[in-house]
Design a protein around this motif. Structure first.
Motif, short mmCIF file in Angstrom:
data_model
loop_
_atom_site.label_atom_id
_atom_site.label_comp_id
_atom_site.label_asym_id
_atom_site.label_seq_id
_atom_site.Cartn_x
_atom_site.Cartn_y
_atom_site.Cartn_z
N ASN A 24 11.83 57.94 76.43
CA ASN A 24 12.82 59.43 75.39
C ASN A 24 12.78 58.64 73.94
O ASN A 24 11.99 59.63 73.45
CB ASN A 24 14.47 58.92 76.07
N PHE A 25 11.96 57.08 74.15
CA PHE A 25 11.80 56.55 72.97
C PHE A 25 10.24 56.77 72.68
O PHE A 25 9.82 57.02 71.83
CB PHE A 25 12.02 54.77 72.44
N VAL A 69 8.78 53.63 67.27
CA VAL A 69 9.87 53.09 68.01
C VAL A 69 10.48 51.58 67.42
O VAL A 69 12.30 51.90 67.27
CB VAL A 69 9.28 52.42 69.14
N LEU A 109 13.41 55.11 65.38
CA LEU A 109 14.08 55.21 66.27
C LEU A 109 15.02 54.00 67.22
O LEU A 109 16.47 54.82 67.67
CB LEU A 109 12.84 56.28 67.78
N LEU A 110 14.54 52.80 67.39
CA LEU A 110 16.14 52.10 67.67
C LEU A 110 16.58 52.00 66.36
O LEU A 110 18.21 52.42 67.16
CB LEU A 110 15.23 51.26 67.12
N ALA A 166 19.42 55.30 67.42
CA ALA A 166 20.02 55.11 68.32
C ALA A 166 21.00 54.37 67.69
O ALA A 166 22.13 54.91 68.70
CB ALA A 166 18.77 55.10 69.15
N THR A 217 24.74 55.73 68.94
CA THR A 217 25.74 54.82 70.02
C THR A 217 26.81 54.46 69.87
O THR A 217 27.68 55.06 70.39
CB THR A 217 24.82 53.92 70.79
N SER A 227 24.43 55.46 75.12
CA SER A 227 23.13 54.85 74.68
C SER A 227 21.55 55.74 75.18
O SER A 227 20.53 56.45 74.28
CB SER A 227 22.44 52.92 75.39
N GLN A 228 21.85 56.64 76.20
CA GLN A 228 21.14 57.17 76.71
C GLN A 228 21.40 59.16 75.91
O GLN A 228 20.24 59.16 75.74
CB GLN A 228 20.61 58.04 78.31
N ILE A 288 19.90 58.01 71.87
CA ILE A 288 18.06 58.90 72.04
C ILE A 288 17.77 60.32 72.49
O ILE A 288 16.91 60.81 72.17
CB ILE A 288 17.17 57.96 72.20
N GLY A 294 15.66 61.81 70.04
CA GLY A 294 13.99 62.17 70.21
C GLY A 294 13.45 63.90 70.52
O GLY A 294 12.33 63.24 70.79
#
Length: 539
Positions: free
Chosen positions: A132-133, A169, A173-174, A177, A181, A216-217, A220, A224
């Motif tokens: 996903n990332f 990333v 994104l991180l 995310a 989350t 967490s999933q 993203i 994403g």
């Protein structure tokens, strides 16, 4: 009133983050210094971060990175029973493992399986969530390479694919995310490493309730524009979408980066009004879609909709997820009215450019902008130019092939599926609705969306294989064409603006671009839409 309030809050939130996030992304991809953690990653994989690449090398890097991702994810699924945190799950069947590996690497996230009964926690975290990332990062990298093609002059270098994906990333994104989350956990989305819990139902019986690292999933998955759910019911599941405000927050997350990228584009090309023009077209198309879908669903039966969310939020979510390449759902699109279902189909057929997926939406819109400039040039009898770059025969050939690729994948795939016995065996309905279900599946796969219409047994060897091929072709053939176009543009100098140059930052061009998007799609897909959802809706 509730529907207007939801849309108003969403627009306000996107407007507040548009400038700061867009500016940050521009700095991410133009900064000269590397972070320490990034340098460590480059050393581990043996990459010279300061060496820029020609477009063929950039392309090979993207393809090699994606191929390794497919092999690793396929292997994780096939070896699942031997891995920790497998929760007793068996190895995934080969055709399903192929389909899933391709699906997540191509940012499609089509799922022909039920997540809670097929995937263990390690595969979900180390396989699906990681892709996903990185699949979203690949889309951003390709976009940045195309923008550099417009910006640079007389060079054959487009940057470094490894640097662009790593920065996407690590710097974008991180961090987003992590924040998302935390918000989702506070909203009641599950986050643990338990296989599940046995609970006593209201009727006195016992039921096994699955757990897992869902929040967490989920974060993203939306950020994403991926869309693959931890559970089979996706964002309609109470562990993924526990309340209406969490569902609205998920819509915000999936629109966050795509609607901020036009600002990034404007900053990188040195003209913010160019980004505003693109944003205006995206916003107009999105507003039309949401209005039509909400109108068609206003008098429809609430079948397939979560009562916790209601019809307006379900329609808003459906429009957002099909206008982007997300594929997440909080309602069943197969249960929509025929014309409502047609809108979700048409959103994907637009090429998902309003605002589209992370990276892919904007580079698709920029290719359409090239076509719009060419059409305008034909009208006034002069060589078309966009952002100071002349658009000759080779540039227009690449743009035309880009536009034709996905419709060819979708229409050929649909025709084969409804013609061969293996494809017909998966169709639970016949007539226009059956055609709509197959058409939706290939439209979703070819456009790397991932949402499903239901009513189709898609977990067969035929559909796993055919849809997997559609995902691969729908993702990487356009990427080849975009990077080739970027290379052609970067090699040019900059043509000076004259009195005959078409201003591409004004409402006139925005209107022309909107018309090109709608006409190109309408002429391509109208015949099959007339045989499917339109025929059903008028019957």
């Amino acid at each position: 009133m509730t529907a207007w309030l939801q849309v108003g809050l969403l627009v306000l939130a996107l407007a507040l983050v548009h400038v700061p996030l867009g500016d940050w992304m521009a700095r991410v991809f133009t900064a000269e210094r590397h972070w320490r953690v990034e340098k460590l990653a480059y050393r581990l994989v043996g990459v010279d971060a300061d060496a820029e690449q020609r477009w063929p090398t950039y392309l090979r890097s993207v393809l090699a990175f994606s191929l390794v991702g497919v092999l690793l994810l396929f292997s994780l699924q096939r070896l699942q029973a031997l891995l920790p945190l497998s929760n007793g799950m068996a190895p995934v069947e080969p055709s399903s493992a192929w389909n899933t590996a391709v699906s997540f690497v191509t940012n499609t996230n089509w799922q022909g399986y039920a997540g809670e009964s097929t995937m263990g926690h390690l595969v979900q975290m180390a396989g699906l969530a990681v892709q996903n990332f990185v699949s979203a990062a690949v889309g951003l990298a390709v976009l940045v390479a195309l923008v550099r093609g417009f910006v640079r002059r007389g060079t054959d270098r487009l940057g470094n694919a490894w640097v662009d994906t790593t920065r996407a990333v690590v710097r974008l994104l991180l961090p987003l995310a992590v924040v998302a989350t935390v918000v989702l956990v506070l909203g009641g989305v599950v986050q643990n490493l338990r296989s599940g819990t046995d609970v006593t139902t209201l009727g006195g019986g016992s039921q096994f309730v699955p757990g897992g690292p869902v929040a967490s999933q989920e974060a993203i998955k939306e950020l994403g524009t991926n869309g693959g759910g931890f559970f089979n019911a996706n964002s309609a599941h109470p562990f993924e979408g526990p309340s209406a405000w969490v569902s609205l927050f998920q819509v915000f997350l999936l629109l966050l980066i795509p609607f901020s990228l036009p600002r990034t584009f404007g900053r990188m090309v040195g003209d913010r009004t160019q980004g505003l023009a693109i944003l205006g077209v995206m916003g107009l198309l999105a507003a039309i879609s949401v209005s039509l879908l909400s109108g068609f669903q206003a008098g429809a039966l609430p079948e397939g909709q979560e009562t916790r969310f209601g019809g307006p939020l379900s329609a808003l979510f459906a429009a957002a997820t099909t206008l982007t390449s997300t594929g997440a759902v909080n309602s069943m699109h197969d249960s929509y009215s025929p014309l409502g279902g047609m809108v979700t189909l048409f959103n994907m057929m637009l090429g998902e450019v309003a605002p589209g997926g992370v990276g892919s939406g904007l580079y698709g819109m920029l290719v359409l902008a090239v076509v719009a400039v060419f059409v305008a040039g034909l009208m006034v009898g002069r060589t078309p130019e966009y952002l100071g770059k002349k658009l000759g025969r080779r540039e227009m050939t690449l743009a035309s092939l880009y536009i034709l690729t996905t419709p060819a994948i979708v229409l050929v795939g649909t025709a084969v599926a409804v013609a061969v016995p293996a494809g017909q065996a998966g169709m639970l309905n016949d007539g226009p609705h059956g055609l709509s279900e197959v058409l939706y599946a290939f439209t979703s796969a070819g456009n790397n969306n991932g949402s499903a219409f239901a009513g189709l047994i898609a977990g067969t060897t035929f559909y796993n294989t055919a849809l997997g091929l559609a995902m691969v072709l729908g993702r990487f053939v356009p990427i080849v064409l975009v990077l080739a176009l970027a290379g052609r543009l970067a090699a040019q100098g900059k043509a000076p603006a004259t009195a005959g140059t078409l201003p591409t930052h004004r409402p006139l061009f925005a209107g022309l671009l909107t018309a090109v998007v709608l006409v190109v799609v309408g002429l391509t897909y109208f015949p099959v839409l007339a045989l499917g959802p339109l025929a059903e809706g008028l019957s």
